[in-house]
Design a protein around this motif. Structure first.
Motif, PDB file in Angstrom:
ATOM      1  N   UNK A  71      49.309 145.578   0.539  1.00 36.73           N
ATOM      2  CA  UNK A  71      49.475 144.705  -0.547  1.00 36.73           C
ATOM      3  C   UNK A  71      50.440 143.607  -0.229  1.00 36.73           C
ATOM      4  N   UNK A  72      51.746 144.138   0.281  1.00 31.45           N
ATOM      5  CA  UNK A  72      52.496 143.229   0.542  1.00 31.45           C
ATOM      6  C   UNK A  72      52.338 142.036   1.608  1.00 31.45           C
ATOM      7  N   UNK A  73      51.749 142.760   2.715  1.00 31.68           N
ATOM      8  CA  UNK A  73      51.255 141.805   3.990  1.00 31.68           C
ATOM      9  C   UNK A  73      49.995 140.850   3.754  1.00 31.68           C
ATOM     10  N   UNK A  96      38.963 128.889  14.886  1.00 32.11           N
ATOM     11  CA  UNK A  96      39.054 129.493  13.733  1.00 32.11           C
ATOM     12  C   UNK A  96      39.173 128.441  12.666  1.00 32.11           C
ATOM     13  N   UNK A  97      38.186 128.154  11.612  1.00 30.58           N
ATOM     14  CA  UNK A  97      38.593 126.998  10.669  1.00 30.58           C
ATOM     15  C   UNK A  97      39.136 127.756   9.408  1.00 30.58           C
ATOM     16  N   UNK A  98      39.858 126.896   9.055  1.00 30.01           N
ATOM     17  CA  UNK A  98      40.631 127.293   7.719  1.00 30.01           C
ATOM     18  C   UNK A  98      40.090 128.125   6.637  1.00 30.01           C
ATOM     19  N   UNK A  99      38.705 127.442   6.543  1.00 29.66           N
ATOM     20  CA  UNK A  99      37.990 128.390   5.268  1.00 29.66           C
ATOM     21  C   UNK A  99      37.535 129.627   5.724  1.00 29.66           C
ATOM     22  N   UNK A 100      37.889 130.113   7.113  1.00 23.54           N
ATOM     23  CA  UNK A 100      37.646 131.342   7.562  1.00 23.54           C
ATOM     24  C   UNK A 100      38.774 132.535   7.520  1.00 23.54           C
ATOM     25  N   UNK A 101      39.884 131.810   6.835  1.00 25.08           N
ATOM     26  CA  UNK A 101      40.975 132.671   6.717  1.00 25.08           C
ATOM     27  C   UNK A 101      40.812 133.912   6.022  1.00 25.08           C
ATOM     28  N   UNK A 102      40.158 133.963   4.611  1.00 27.07           N
ATOM     29  CA  UNK A 102      39.789 135.018   3.987  1.00 27.07           C
ATOM     30  C   UNK A 102      38.904 136.123   4.624  1.00 27.07           C
ATOM     31  N   UNK A 103      38.074 135.722   5.556  1.00 26.79           N
ATOM     32  CA  UNK A 103      37.412 136.528   6.521  1.00 26.79           C
ATOM     33  C   UNK A 103      38.218 137.202   7.461  1.00 26.79           C
ATOM     34  N   UNK A 104      39.070 136.432   8.030  1.00 31.02           N
ATOM     35  CA  UNK A 104      40.237 137.245   8.750  1.00 31.02           C
ATOM     36  C   UNK A 104      41.182 138.142   8.154  1.00 31.02           C
ATOM     37  N   UNK A 105      41.406 137.994   6.744  1.00 29.06           N
ATOM     38  CA  UNK A 105      42.218 138.778   6.155  1.00 29.06           C
ATOM     39  C   UNK A 105      41.353 140.211   5.851  1.00 29.06           C
TER      40      UNK A 105
END
Length: 155
Positions: free
Chosen positions: A40-42, A11-20
């Motif tokens: 919302x907390x997590x 996984x690339x760091x720029x893909x983190x929003x996709x993971x979330x």
């Protein structure tokens, strides 16, 4: 079940929003016991802290879209999430077996109220060895600590 033409990848760091986004969709489909404020907390913790704390791998479809992911730290499966549209197709099994074979995963923590996950891990030889009243954030969601019984483990 369609053939596993999917690829497990870094996984690339720029893909983190996709993971979330995938995490949230998966949690909403499986973690019915969580409250809106818990999600919302997590959510920012996952984006800003948790993803960097684990060795990440994702499952991509033939269009290279992420349809599932896992995170491992010290032989502990910290996260395994599958997009709701991809459940029941062997995606979770593929990621779990990958984590066992590539990262020597032998432990996982499961929310006690997530009965689907509990049964999933039991099917692959994980057994409950301990229970905690609170989750790692101190919230009142009991956690079952499971470890892999290699004598039970079957592919």
């Amino acid at each position: 079940m369609e053939p596993m033409t999917n690829q497990i990848d870094k996984v690339q760091k720029e893909e983190y929003p996709t993971l979330v986004e995938l995490w949230e969709a998966s949690v909403r489909a499986t973690h019915h016991f969580l409250k809106e404020e818990d999600i919302a907390f997590f959510k920012p913790l996952i984006l800003n802290t948790y993803l960097d704390a684990v060795e990440l791998r994702c499952l991509r479809n033939t269009k290279r879209e992420i349809i599932g992911f896992l995170g491992v730290a010290e032989q502990n499966l910290e996260m395994l999430f599958i997009h709701p549209n991809e459940r029941g197709k062997g995606r979770g099994k593929a990621l779990l077996l990958y984590s066992i074979n590539e990262f020597n995963v032998n432990k996982v923590d499961v929310n006690e109220d997530n009965t689907q996950a509990l049964e999933f891990y039991r099917k692959f030889g994980f057994e409950v060895y301990k229970r905690s009243e609170l989750d790692s954030s101190g919230k009142a969601y009991p956690i079952l600590h499971m470890r892999l019984n290699k004598t039970v483990f079957l592919d």
